[in-house]
Motif scaffolding. Structure first.
Motif, PDB file in Angstrom:
ATOM      1  N   ASP A  97       0.818  -1.210   0.000  1.00  0.00           N
ATOM      2  CA  ASP A  97       0.000   0.000   0.000  1.00  0.00           C
ATOM      3  C   ASP A  97       0.856   1.268   0.000  1.00  0.00           C
ATOM      4  OD1 ASP A  97      -2.323  -1.611   0.174  1.00  0.00           O
ATOM      5  OD2 ASP A  97      -2.071  -1.739   2.343  1.00  0.00           O
ATOM      6  N   VAL A  98       1.907   1.252  -0.815  1.00  0.00           N
ATOM      7  CA  VAL A  98       2.787   2.416  -0.924  1.00  0.00           C
ATOM      8  C   VAL A  98       2.038   3.469  -1.734  1.00  0.00           C
ATOM      9  CG1 VAL A  98       5.004   3.286  -1.754  1.00  0.00           C
ATOM     10  CG2 VAL A  98       4.839   0.946  -0.895  1.00  0.00           C
ATOM     11  N   VAL A  99       1.684   4.557  -1.086  1.00  0.00           N
ATOM     12  CA  VAL A  99       0.948   5.630  -1.753  1.00  0.00           C
ATOM     13  C   VAL A  99       1.913   6.781  -2.014  1.00  0.00           C
ATOM     14  CG1 VAL A  99      -0.979   7.244  -1.596  1.00  0.00           C
ATOM     15  CG2 VAL A  99      -1.195   4.951  -0.618  1.00  0.00           C
ATOM     16  N   ILE A 100       2.090   7.099  -3.301  1.00  0.00           N
ATOM     17  CA  ILE A 100       2.971   8.201  -3.682  1.00  0.00           C
ATOM     18  C   ILE A 100       2.175   9.221  -4.486  1.00  0.00           C
ATOM     19  CG2 ILE A 100       5.066   6.797  -3.666  1.00  0.00           C
ATOM     20  CD1 ILE A 100       4.848   6.693  -6.739  1.00  0.00           C
ATOM     21  N   LEU A 101       2.664  10.426  -4.499  1.00  0.00           N
ATOM     22  CA  LEU A 101       2.053  11.490  -5.270  1.00  0.00           C
ATOM     23  C   LEU A 101       2.928  11.751  -6.482  1.00  0.00           C
ATOM     24  CD1 LEU A 101      -0.343  13.448  -5.201  1.00  0.00           C
ATOM     25  CD2 LEU A 101       1.120  15.066  -4.015  1.00  0.00           C
ATOM     26  N   GLY A 102       2.391  11.515  -7.660  1.00  0.00           N
ATOM     27  CA  GLY A 102       3.151  11.697  -8.894  1.00  0.00           C
ATOM     28  C   GLY A 102       3.275  13.151  -9.279  1.00  0.00           C
ATOM     29  N   ASP A 107       2.090  14.622 -11.661  1.00  0.00           N
ATOM     30  CA  ASP A 107       0.812  15.130 -12.175  1.00  0.00           C
ATOM     31  C   ASP A 107      -0.194  15.388 -11.058  1.00  0.00           C
ATOM     32  OD1 ASP A 107       0.298  12.539 -11.426  1.00  0.00           O
ATOM     33  OD2 ASP A 107      -0.504  11.906 -13.361  1.00  0.00           O
ATOM     34  N   GLY A 108       0.232  15.125  -9.798  1.00  0.00           N
ATOM     35  CA  GLY A 108      -0.634  15.360  -8.650  1.00  0.00           C
ATOM     36  C   GLY A 108      -1.551  14.202  -8.319  1.00  0.00           C
ATOM     37  N   LYS A 109      -1.458  13.105  -9.071  1.00  0.00           N
ATOM     38  CA  LYS A 109      -2.301  11.934  -8.819  1.00  0.00           C
ATOM     39  C   LYS A 109      -1.612  10.963  -7.866  1.00  0.00           C
ATOM     40  CE  LYS A 109      -4.699  12.001 -13.241  1.00  0.00           C
ATOM     41  NZ  LYS A 109      -5.009  11.239 -14.460  1.00  0.00           N
ATOM     42  N   LYS A 110      -2.415  10.363  -6.997  1.00  0.00           N
ATOM     43  CA  LYS A 110      -1.884   9.346  -6.084  1.00  0.00           C
ATOM     44  C   LYS A 110      -1.815   8.007  -6.803  1.00  0.00           C
ATOM     45  CE  LYS A 110      -3.420  11.323  -1.735  1.00  0.00           C
ATOM     46  NZ  LYS A 110      -4.238  11.132  -0.520  1.00  0.00           N
ATOM     47  N   THR A 111      -0.717   7.280  -6.562  1.00  0.00           N
ATOM     48  CA  THR A 111      -0.514   5.951  -7.130  1.00  0.00           C
ATOM     49  C   THR A 111      -0.158   5.005  -5.993  1.00  0.00           C
ATOM     50  OG1 THR A 111       0.330   6.924  -9.169  1.00  0.00           O
ATOM     51  CG2 THR A 111       0.861   4.619  -8.787  1.00  0.00           C
ATOM     52  N   THR A 112      -0.668   3.777  -6.052  1.00  0.00           N
ATOM     53  CA  THR A 112      -0.362   2.774  -5.031  1.00  0.00           C
ATOM     54  C   THR A 112       0.533   1.700  -5.632  1.00  0.00           C
ATOM     55  OG1 THR A 112      -2.498   3.163  -3.975  1.00  0.00           O
ATOM     56  CG2 THR A 112      -1.352   1.136  -3.390  1.00  0.00           C
ATOM     57  N   LEU A 113       1.621   1.369  -4.917  1.00  0.00           N
ATOM     58  CA  LEU A 113       2.588   0.369  -5.349  1.00  0.00           C
ATOM     59  C   LEU A 113       2.687  -0.740  -4.309  1.00  0.00           C
ATOM     60  CD1 LEU A 113       5.469   2.851  -6.252  1.00  0.00           C
ATOM     61  CD2 LEU A 113       3.809   1.877  -7.832  1.00  0.00           C
ATOM     62  N   TYR A 114       3.181  -1.919  -4.732  1.00  0.00           N
ATOM     63  CA  TYR A 114       3.421  -3.056  -3.839  1.00  0.00           C
ATOM     64  C   TYR A 114       4.804  -3.606  -4.168  1.00  0.00           C
ATOM     65  CZ  TYR A 114      -1.572  -2.606  -3.228  1.00  0.00           C
ATOM     66  OH  TYR A 114      -2.816  -2.100  -2.962  1.00  0.00           O
ATOM     67  N   LEU A 115       5.688  -3.687  -3.169  1.00  0.00           N
ATOM     68  CA  LEU A 115       7.070  -4.100  -3.387  1.00  0.00           C
ATOM     69  C   LEU A 115       7.458  -5.232  -2.448  1.00  0.00           C
ATOM     70  CD1 LEU A 115       8.472  -0.472  -3.377  1.00  0.00           C
ATOM     71  CD2 LEU A 115       7.955  -1.816  -5.410  1.00  0.00           C
ATOM     72  N   THR A 116       8.319  -6.147  -2.916  1.00  0.00           N
ATOM     73  CA  THR A 116       8.841  -7.236  -2.088  1.00  0.00           C
ATOM     74  C   THR A 116      10.367  -7.196  -2.150  1.00  0.00           C
ATOM     75  OG1 THR A 116       6.955  -8.649  -2.609  1.00  0.00           O
ATOM     76  CG2 THR A 116       8.930  -9.735  -1.748  1.00  0.00           C
ATOM     77  N   PHE A 117      11.023  -7.342  -1.001  1.00  0.00           N
ATOM     78  CA  PHE A 117      12.475  -7.358  -0.916  1.00  0.00           C
ATOM     79  C   PHE A 117      12.898  -8.676  -0.276  1.00  0.00           C
ATOM     80  CE2 PHE A 117      11.122  -3.015  -0.877  1.00  0.00           C
ATOM     81  CZ  PHE A 117      12.017  -2.375  -1.716  1.00  0.00           C
ATOM     82  N   VAL A 118      13.917  -9.304  -0.848  1.00  0.00           N
ATOM     83  CA  VAL A 118      14.481 -10.536  -0.293  1.00  0.00           C
ATOM     84  C   VAL A 118      15.871 -10.200   0.229  1.00  0.00           C
ATOM     85  CG1 VAL A 118      15.203 -12.902  -0.765  1.00  0.00           C
ATOM     86  CG2 VAL A 118      13.202 -11.962  -1.932  1.00  0.00           C
ATOM     87  N   ILE A 119      16.175 -10.598   1.463  1.00  0.00           N
ATOM     88  CA  ILE A 119      17.467 -10.326   2.068  1.00  0.00           C
ATOM     89  C   ILE A 119      18.509 -11.286   1.507  1.00  0.00           C
ATOM     90  CG2 ILE A 119      18.764 -10.229   4.240  1.00  0.00           C
ATOM     91  CD1 ILE A 119      16.578  -8.043   3.888  1.00  0.00           C
ATOM     92  N   VAL A 120      19.623 -10.745   1.017  1.00  0.00           N
ATOM     93  CA  VAL A 120      20.732 -11.541   0.517  1.00  0.00           C
ATOM     94  C   VAL A 120      21.971 -11.145   1.293  1.00  0.00           C
ATOM     95  CG1 VAL A 120      22.140 -12.102  -1.485  1.00  0.00           C
ATOM     96  CG2 VAL A 120      19.707 -11.587  -1.791  1.00  0.00           C
ATOM     97  N   LYS A 121      22.541 -12.099   2.018  1.00  0.00           N
ATOM     98  CA  LYS A 121      23.765 -11.846   2.784  1.00  0.00           C
ATOM     99  C   LYS A 121      24.783 -12.900   2.440  1.00  0.00           C
ATOM    100  CE  LYS A 121      21.632  -9.635   6.746  1.00  0.00           C
ATOM    101  NZ  LYS A 121      21.501  -9.595   8.198  1.00  0.00           N
ATOM    102  N   GLN A 122      26.045 -12.513   2.458  1.00  0.00           N
ATOM    103  CA  GLN A 122      27.120 -13.459   2.163  1.00  0.00           C
ATOM    104  C   GLN A 122      27.773 -13.917   3.443  1.00  0.00           C
ATOM    105  OE1 GLN A 122      29.702 -11.506  -0.577  1.00  0.00           O
ATOM    106  NE2 GLN A 122      28.253 -11.655  -2.226  1.00  0.00           N
TER     107      GLN A 122
END
Length: 66
Positions: free
Chosen positions: A44-49, A51-66
């Motif tokens: 539910d990442v809500v950003i303001l572009g 153009d003034g419009k709100k956009t919702t994004l969904y992101l996934t991060f995987v932890i990588v460690k050596q």
């Protein structure tokens, strides 16, 4: 900007609602303590572009460690 930081601990998904663009100190500690292969999500990442419009994004991060 707002979003939900969600991580898994002990098989449970734990959401942390966030207002603003930055990780809190608590979230930084959680990410630093994660092991390889663990994931966290920004939902539910809500950003303001430009153009003034709100956009919702969904992101996934995987932890990588050596």
């Amino acid at each position: 900007m707002s979003y939900t930081f969600t991580y898994t601990k002990g098989g449970n998904e734990l959401p942390i609602p966030v207002k603003g663009p930055y990780f809190t100190d608590e979230m930084k500690k959680i990410v630093k303590s994660m092991k390889a292969g663990q994931k966290f999500f920004l939902d539910d990442v809500v950003i303001l572009g430009p153009d003034g419009k709100k956009t919702t994004l969904y992101l996934t991060f995987v932890i990588v460690k050596q």
